[in-house]
Design a protein around this motif. Structure first.
Motif, short mmCIF file in Angstrom:
data_model
loop_
_atom_site.label_atom_id
_atom_site.label_comp_id
_atom_site.label_asym_id
_atom_site.label_seq_id
_atom_site.Cartn_x
_atom_site.Cartn_y
_atom_site.Cartn_z
N LEU A 169 15.28 29.11 38.98
CA LEU A 169 16.02 28.46 39.94
C LEU A 169 16.98 29.55 41.20
O LEU A 169 17.95 29.88 41.34
CB LEU A 169 17.71 27.50 39.54
CG LEU A 169 16.56 26.00 38.94
CD1 LEU A 169 18.12 25.78 38.20
CD2 LEU A 169 16.25 25.43 39.52
N GLY A 170 15.45 30.21 41.35
CA GLY A 170 16.13 31.45 41.79
C GLY A 170 16.56 31.81 43.25
O GLY A 170 16.84 31.83 44.46
N SER A 171 15.46 30.13 44.15
CA SER A 171 16.10 30.17 45.46
C SER A 171 17.44 29.24 45.44
O SER A 171 16.90 27.73 45.43
CB SER A 171 14.22 28.86 46.03
OG SER A 171 14.62 29.03 47.21
N VAL A 172 17.54 29.94 45.95
CA VAL A 172 19.18 28.40 46.65
C VAL A 172 18.92 27.43 47.67
O VAL A 172 19.30 26.90 47.67
CB VAL A 172 20.75 29.88 47.57
CG1 VAL A 172 21.77 28.54 47.98
CG2 VAL A 172 20.93 30.30 45.90
N ASP A 173 17.97 28.03 48.52
CA ASP A 173 17.67 27.36 49.53
C ASP A 173 16.44 25.67 48.93
O ASP A 173 17.13 24.43 48.82
CB ASP A 173 16.53 27.61 50.55
CG ASP A 173 17.14 28.49 50.84
OD1 ASP A 173 18.79 28.12 51.64
OD2 ASP A 173 16.36 29.55 51.95
N ALA A 174 16.26 26.43 46.99
CA ALA A 174 15.19 25.23 47.12
C ALA A 174 16.45 23.86 46.00
O ALA A 174 16.54 22.65 46.77
CB ALA A 174 14.50 25.88 45.78
N ILE A 175 17.23 24.75 46.06
CA ILE A 175 18.34 23.52 44.68
C ILE A 175 19.25 23.25 46.67
O ILE A 175 19.48 21.95 46.09
CB ILE A 175 19.91 25.07 44.26
CG1 ILE A 175 18.63 25.12 43.14
CG2 ILE A 175 20.75 24.20 44.02
CD1 ILE A 175 19.57 26.93 42.91
N ALA A 176 19.41 23.97 47.18
CA ALA A 176 19.51 22.85 48.58
C ALA A 176 19.42 21.83 49.18
O ALA A 176 19.78 20.54 49.06
CB ALA A 176 20.32 23.92 49.63
N ASP A 177 18.32 21.79 49.68
CA ASP A 177 16.96 20.84 50.05
C ASP A 177 16.96 19.89 48.36
O ASP A 177 17.29 18.78 48.92
CB ASP A 177 15.74 21.07 49.68
CG ASP A 177 15.54 22.38 51.10
OD1 ASP A 177 16.31 22.21 52.12
OD2 ASP A 177 14.32 23.31 51.14
N ALA B 190 28.77 27.57 48.01
CA ALA B 190 28.88 26.77 49.40
C ALA B 190 28.16 26.21 50.08
O ALA B 190 28.18 25.37 50.71
CB ALA B 190 30.18 27.83 50.25
N ALA B 191 26.92 27.70 50.41
CA ALA B 191 26.04 26.96 51.26
C ALA B 191 24.94 25.43 51.18
O ALA B 191 24.42 25.10 52.04
CB ALA B 191 24.94 27.80 51.50
N ILE B 192 25.19 25.17 49.48
CA ILE B 192 24.89 24.31 49.17
C ILE B 192 25.26 23.17 49.77
O ILE B 192 24.76 21.99 49.94
CB ILE B 192 24.17 23.98 47.70
CG1 ILE B 192 23.35 25.37 46.91
CG2 ILE B 192 24.32 22.74 46.60
CD1 ILE B 192 23.06 25.39 45.75
N GLU B 193 27.24 22.92 49.10
CA GLU B 193 27.47 21.78 49.71
C GLU B 193 27.45 22.16 51.05
O GLU B 193 27.71 20.84 51.39
CB GLU B 193 28.70 22.40 49.17
CG GLU B 193 29.13 22.52 47.44
CD GLU B 193 30.76 22.91 47.55
OE1 GLU B 193 30.98 23.09 47.88
OE2 GLU B 193 30.40 22.81 45.50
N ALA B 194 27.59 22.83 52.00
CA ALA B 194 27.48 22.82 53.38
C ALA B 194 25.91 21.67 53.71
O ALA B 194 26.06 21.02 54.29
CB ALA B 194 27.56 23.34 53.82
N ARG B 195 25.47 22.23 53.13
CA ARG B 195 23.87 21.01 53.51
C ARG B 195 23.39 20.60 53.09
O ARG B 195 23.94 19.04 53.79
CB ARG B 195 22.74 22.28 52.62
CG ARG B 195 21.43 21.91 52.91
CD ARG B 195 20.67 22.13 54.08
NE ARG B 195 20.09 23.96 53.36
CZ ARG B 195 19.71 24.41 53.41
NH1 ARG B 195 18.77 23.66 52.71
NH2 ARG B 195 19.54 25.44 53.18
#
Length: 143
Positions: free
Chosen positions: A88-96, A132-137
Motif C-alpha cells: 500500500l505504498g500509494s497514499v493516493d490509492a488508499i485515499a481514493d 490527514a490527506a486521506i481524511e481530507a479526500r
C-alpha cells in the motif's frame, strides 16, 4: 503500478524458492537455512500476496527465526510494516479507495487487494500528514 511480491522475489531474490504447502496455522515462513519461503496452500490469493510480501520483508530485513518473546513480536511488527508499505505504498490509492467506500473498511481493503489487517496496519503507522490527506479526500467526497 501495484506491488507484486512474486515479481519482486523473481527480480531481487532469484535463488529464493517459494513453495505452497499445508503449514496451517502458520500463513508463511521463511526458512533461512534452505533459502525458501513456504506459504500455506489454504490461503486465498489476497492472503498469499500479503504473506509473500511479509516473508520477503523478513528476508530483506535479515531477520532470524530463532528469537522468542518480545524480540519475536518486534520482528513480526517490522515485517508487517514493511510489507504493508510495499503493498500500500500509494497514499493516493488508499485515499481514493476510502473516498469510494466511506466507512467500509472491508470494501477499501478489497479495492486495494489486501487483507483488512494489512490495511489497518498501514494506516495505523502512517505519517499523520498522510492520514490527514486521506481524511481530507474522504471528507470532500462526502465520506
Amino acid at each position: 503500478m501495484s506491488y507484486s511480491p512474486w515479481k519482486d522475489a523473481e527480480v531481487r531474490h532469484p535463488d529464493l524458492d517459494i513453495e505452497r504447502c499445508d503449514i496451517a496455522p502458520a500463513r508463511g515462513v521463511w526458512v533461512r537455512s534452505e533459502n525458501m519461503i513456504l506459504i500455506d496452500e489454504n490461503l486465498d490469493r489476497t492472503w498469499r500476496r500479503a504473506t509473500l510480501a511479509h516473508e520477503l520483508a523478513h528476508v530483506d530485513l535479515g531477520h532470524v527465526s530463532a528469537v522468542e518473546g518480545f524480540f519475536a513480536r518486534r520482528i513480526e511488527r517490522e515485517a508487517d510494516m514493511l510489507a504493508a508499505r510495499r503493498l500500500l505504498g500509494s497514499v493516493d490509492a488508499i485515499a481514493d479507495a476510502v473516498a469510494a467506500h466511506p466507512g467500509d473498511t472491508a470494501a477499501v481493503a478489497d479495492q486495494l487487494d489486501v487483507p483488512v489487517e494489512v490495511l489497518l496496519r498501514r494506516v495505523e503507522k502512517m505519517h499523520p500528514r498522510d492520514r490527514a490527506a486521506i481524511e481530507a479526500r474522504a471528507s470532500r467526497s462526502g465520506g
